[in-house]
Design a protein around this motif. Structure first.
Motif, PDB file in Angstrom:
ATOM      1  N   ALA A 162       0.246 -15.176   1.580  1.00 28.00           N
ATOM      2  CA  ALA A 162       0.476 -14.074   2.520  1.00 28.00           C
ATOM      3  C   ALA A 162       1.645 -13.199   2.076  1.00 28.00           C
ATOM      4  O   ALA A 162       1.593 -11.969   2.211  1.00 28.00           O
ATOM      5  N   ALA A 163       2.670 -13.817   1.532  1.00 28.02           N
ATOM      6  CA  ALA A 163       3.874 -13.076   1.130  1.00 28.02           C
ATOM      7  C   ALA A 163       3.602 -12.088   0.000  1.00 28.02           C
ATOM      8  O   ALA A 163       4.364 -11.140  -0.185  1.00 28.02           O
ATOM      9  N   THR A 164       2.520 -12.271  -0.730  1.00 27.67           N
ATOM     10  CA  THR A 164       2.201 -11.334  -1.812  1.00 27.67           C
ATOM     11  C   THR A 164       1.748  -9.976  -1.283  1.00 27.67           C
ATOM     12  O   THR A 164       1.809  -8.985  -2.004  1.00 27.67           O
ATOM     13  N   GLY A 165       1.233  -9.939  -0.058  1.00 23.91           N
ATOM     14  CA  GLY A 165       0.722  -8.694   0.511  1.00 23.91           C
ATOM     15  C   GLY A 165      -0.596  -8.251  -0.077  1.00 23.91           C
ATOM     16  O   GLY A 165      -1.063  -7.147   0.203  1.00 23.91           O
ATOM     17  N   ARG A 166      -1.230  -9.087  -0.876  1.00 24.76           N
ATOM     18  CA  ARG A 166      -2.482  -8.703  -1.556  1.00 24.76           C
ATOM     19  C   ARG A 166      -3.735  -9.051  -0.772  1.00 24.76           C
ATOM     20  O   ARG A 166      -4.820  -8.627  -1.156  1.00 24.76           O
ATOM     21  N   PHE A 167      -3.638  -9.831   0.282  1.00 23.30           N
ATOM     22  CA  PHE A 167      -4.830 -10.370   0.928  1.00 23.30           C
ATOM     23  C   PHE A 167      -5.122  -9.695   2.257  1.00 23.30           C
ATOM     24  O   PHE A 167      -4.217  -9.356   3.022  1.00 23.30           O
ATOM     25  N   ASP A 168      -6.423  -9.542   2.532  1.00 22.33           N
ATOM     26  CA  ASP A 168      -6.873  -9.019   3.825  1.00 22.33           C
ATOM     27  C   ASP A 168      -7.021 -10.139   4.843  1.00 22.33           C
ATOM     28  O   ASP A 168      -6.931  -9.904   6.050  1.00 22.33           O
ATOM     29  N   ALA A 169      -7.275 -11.347   4.366  1.00 23.45           N
ATOM     30  CA  ALA A 169      -7.403 -12.521   5.239  1.00 23.45           C
ATOM     31  C   ALA A 169      -7.291 -13.768   4.373  1.00 23.45           C
ATOM     32  O   ALA A 169      -7.506 -13.730   3.158  1.00 23.45           O
ATOM     33  N   LEU A 170      -6.976 -14.869   5.035  1.00 23.12           N
ATOM     34  CA  LEU A 170      -6.894 -16.165   4.374  1.00 23.12           C
ATOM     35  C   LEU A 170      -7.757 -17.167   5.121  1.00 23.12           C
ATOM     36  O   LEU A 170      -8.089 -16.972   6.293  1.00 23.12           O
ATOM     37  N   VAL A 171      -8.092 -18.253   4.430  1.00 20.43           N
ATOM     38  CA  VAL A 171      -8.872 -19.341   5.017  1.00 20.43           C
ATOM     39  C   VAL A 171      -8.153 -20.648   4.701  1.00 20.43           C
ATOM     40  O   VAL A 171      -7.757 -20.873   3.556  1.00 20.43           O
ATOM     41  N   ALA A 172      -7.993 -21.494   5.697  1.00 16.52           N
ATOM     42  CA  ALA A 172      -7.422 -22.831   5.517  1.00 16.52           C
ATOM     43  C   ALA A 172      -8.542 -23.852   5.676  1.00 16.52           C
ATOM     44  O   ALA A 172      -9.226 -23.872   6.701  1.00 16.52           O
ATOM     45  N   LEU A 173      -8.713 -24.699   4.656  1.00 16.41           N
ATOM     46  CA  LEU A 173      -9.746 -25.731   4.685  1.00 16.41           C
ATOM     47  C   LEU A 173      -9.104 -27.098   4.513  1.00 16.41           C
ATOM     48  O   LEU A 173      -8.292 -27.302   3.612  1.00 16.41           O
ATOM     49  N   ASP A 231       3.523 -14.653  11.627  1.00 17.07           N
ATOM     50  CA  ASP A 231       4.683 -14.131  10.893  1.00 17.07           C
ATOM     51  C   ASP A 231       4.297 -13.015   9.941  1.00 17.07           C
ATOM     52  O   ASP A 231       5.065 -12.084   9.725  1.00 17.07           O
ATOM     53  N   HIS A 232       3.117 -13.102   9.366  1.00 17.10           N
ATOM     54  CA  HIS A 232       2.684 -12.113   8.379  1.00 17.10           C
ATOM     55  C   HIS A 232       1.701 -11.089   8.940  1.00 17.10           C
ATOM     56  O   HIS A 232       1.313 -10.165   8.222  1.00 17.10           O
ATOM     57  N   GLY A 233       1.265 -11.264  10.186  1.00 21.77           N
ATOM     58  CA  GLY A 233       0.284 -10.344  10.753  1.00 21.77           C
ATOM     59  C   GLY A 233      -1.001 -10.352   9.963  1.00 21.77           C
ATOM     60  O   GLY A 233      -1.632  -9.315   9.761  1.00 21.77           O
ATOM     61  N   LEU A 234      -1.385 -11.539   9.489  1.00 23.55           N
ATOM     62  CA  LEU A 234      -2.536 -11.689   8.610  1.00 23.55           C
ATOM     63  C   LEU A 234      -3.522 -12.678   9.217  1.00 23.55           C
ATOM     64  O   LEU A 234      -3.125 -13.778   9.600  1.00 23.55           O
ATOM     65  N   PRO A 235      -4.796 -12.323   9.310  1.00 18.44           N
ATOM     66  CA  PRO A 235      -5.750 -13.284   9.859  1.00 18.44           C
ATOM     67  C   PRO A 235      -5.899 -14.503   8.949  1.00 18.44           C
ATOM     68  O   PRO A 235      -6.016 -14.359   7.732  1.00 18.44           O
ATOM     69  N   ILE A 236      -5.877 -15.665   9.569  1.00 22.00           N
ATOM     70  CA  ILE A 236      -6.140 -16.915   8.853  1.00 22.00           C
ATOM     71  C   ILE A 236      -7.192 -17.680   9.646  1.00 22.00           C
ATOM     72  O   ILE A 236      -6.961 -18.048  10.795  1.00 22.00           O
ATOM     73  N   LEU A 247      -8.583  -5.991  12.202  1.00 23.62           N
ATOM     74  CA  LEU A 247      -7.207  -5.534  12.009  1.00 23.62           C
ATOM     75  C   LEU A 247      -7.164  -4.201  11.258  1.00 23.62           C
ATOM     76  O   LEU A 247      -6.296  -3.359  11.545  1.00 23.62           O
ATOM     77  N   GLN A 248      -8.064  -4.002  10.311  1.00 24.97           N
ATOM     78  CA  GLN A 248      -8.113  -2.700   9.632  1.00 24.97           C
ATOM     79  C   GLN A 248      -8.379  -1.583  10.642  1.00 24.97           C
ATOM     80  O   GLN A 248      -7.759  -0.524  10.593  1.00 24.97           O
ATOM     81  N   LYS A 249      -9.291  -1.847  11.550  1.00 15.95           N
ATOM     82  CA  LYS A 249      -9.649  -0.850  12.554  1.00 15.95           C
ATOM     83  C   LYS A 249      -8.485  -0.593  13.521  1.00 15.95           C
ATOM     84  O   LYS A 249      -8.166   0.548  13.838  1.00 15.95           O
ATOM     85  N   VAL A 250      -7.836  -1.655  13.961  1.00 19.10           N
ATOM     86  CA  VAL A 250      -6.713  -1.528  14.886  1.00 19.10           C
ATOM     87  C   VAL A 250      -5.562  -0.762  14.242  1.00 19.10           C
ATOM     88  O   VAL A 250      -4.918   0.075  14.872  1.00 19.10           O
ATOM     89  N   ARG A 251      -5.330  -1.026  12.962  1.00 17.92           N
ATOM     90  CA  ARG A 251      -4.182  -0.411  12.272  1.00 17.92           C
ATOM     91  C   ARG A 251      -4.455   1.003  11.771  1.00 17.92           C
ATOM     92  O   ARG A 251      -3.519   1.694  11.377  1.00 17.92           O
TER      93      ARG A 251
END
Length: 154
Positions: A71-82, A110-115, A149-153
């Motif tokens: 997330a800290a890289t700022g490169r991702f639109d979303a993450l997945v935890a498995l 913290d990152h405002g990123l969907p996981i 989130l893209q739409k909201v932002r």
């Protein structure tokens, strides 16, 4: 201005999205099946293989730190935890289940990123096997939330 689309179908077009996957190796047979389903669903939704970063960590407790690093890289639109946590005879199950879940949520907020959290917690292996579709579901959640989130932002 953002308008809610009440009753609208979820936006599941993954084309152009960059997705990160963190997979715990503990209970590898289960987590590998979750990852396979997730990757297949991301491809079906149009996410290019080149736009997917897939890393592995020892277990569910290590997943939040890897998610944070991605997330800290700022490169991702979303993450997945498995991951897969199966109840044992000690309190350790509750510790791993609760702390991994809290860590995933904290990174997301913290990152405002969907996981999409598909660290499944079960009483036994049979329940884990019955939940293998959670990998596919997580892919869909990641794409839908990235688009939302893209739409909201915008």
């Amino acid at each position: 201005m953002f308008e809610a689309n009440r009753g609208a179908a979820p936006q599941l077009d993954g084309a152009g999205l960059v997705i990160g996957i963190v997979q715990a190796r503990f209970n590898a047979g289960i987590t590998q099946a979750l990852a396979q389903g997730c990757l297949q669903e991301l491809a079906a939704l149009g996410v290019a293989a080149a736009d997917i970063t897939h890393v592995q960590v020892p277990g569910a407790l290590e997943a939040p730190l890897a998610l944070h690093a991605l997330a800290a890289t700022g490169r991702f639109d979303a993450l997945v935890a498995l991951g897969c946590v199966i109840r044992g005879e000690t309190y350790h199950f509750e510790l791993v289940a609760n702390e991994s879940g809290a860590g995933v949520s904290r990174v997301s907020l913290d990152h405002g990123l969907p996981i999409a959290n598909a660290i499944i917690t079960t009483e036994d292996e049979a329940q884990a096997i019955a939940r293998l579709d959670k990998g596919r579901e997580a892919a869909r959640v990641a794409v839908e939330m990235a688009r939302l989130l893209q739409k909201v932002r915008a």
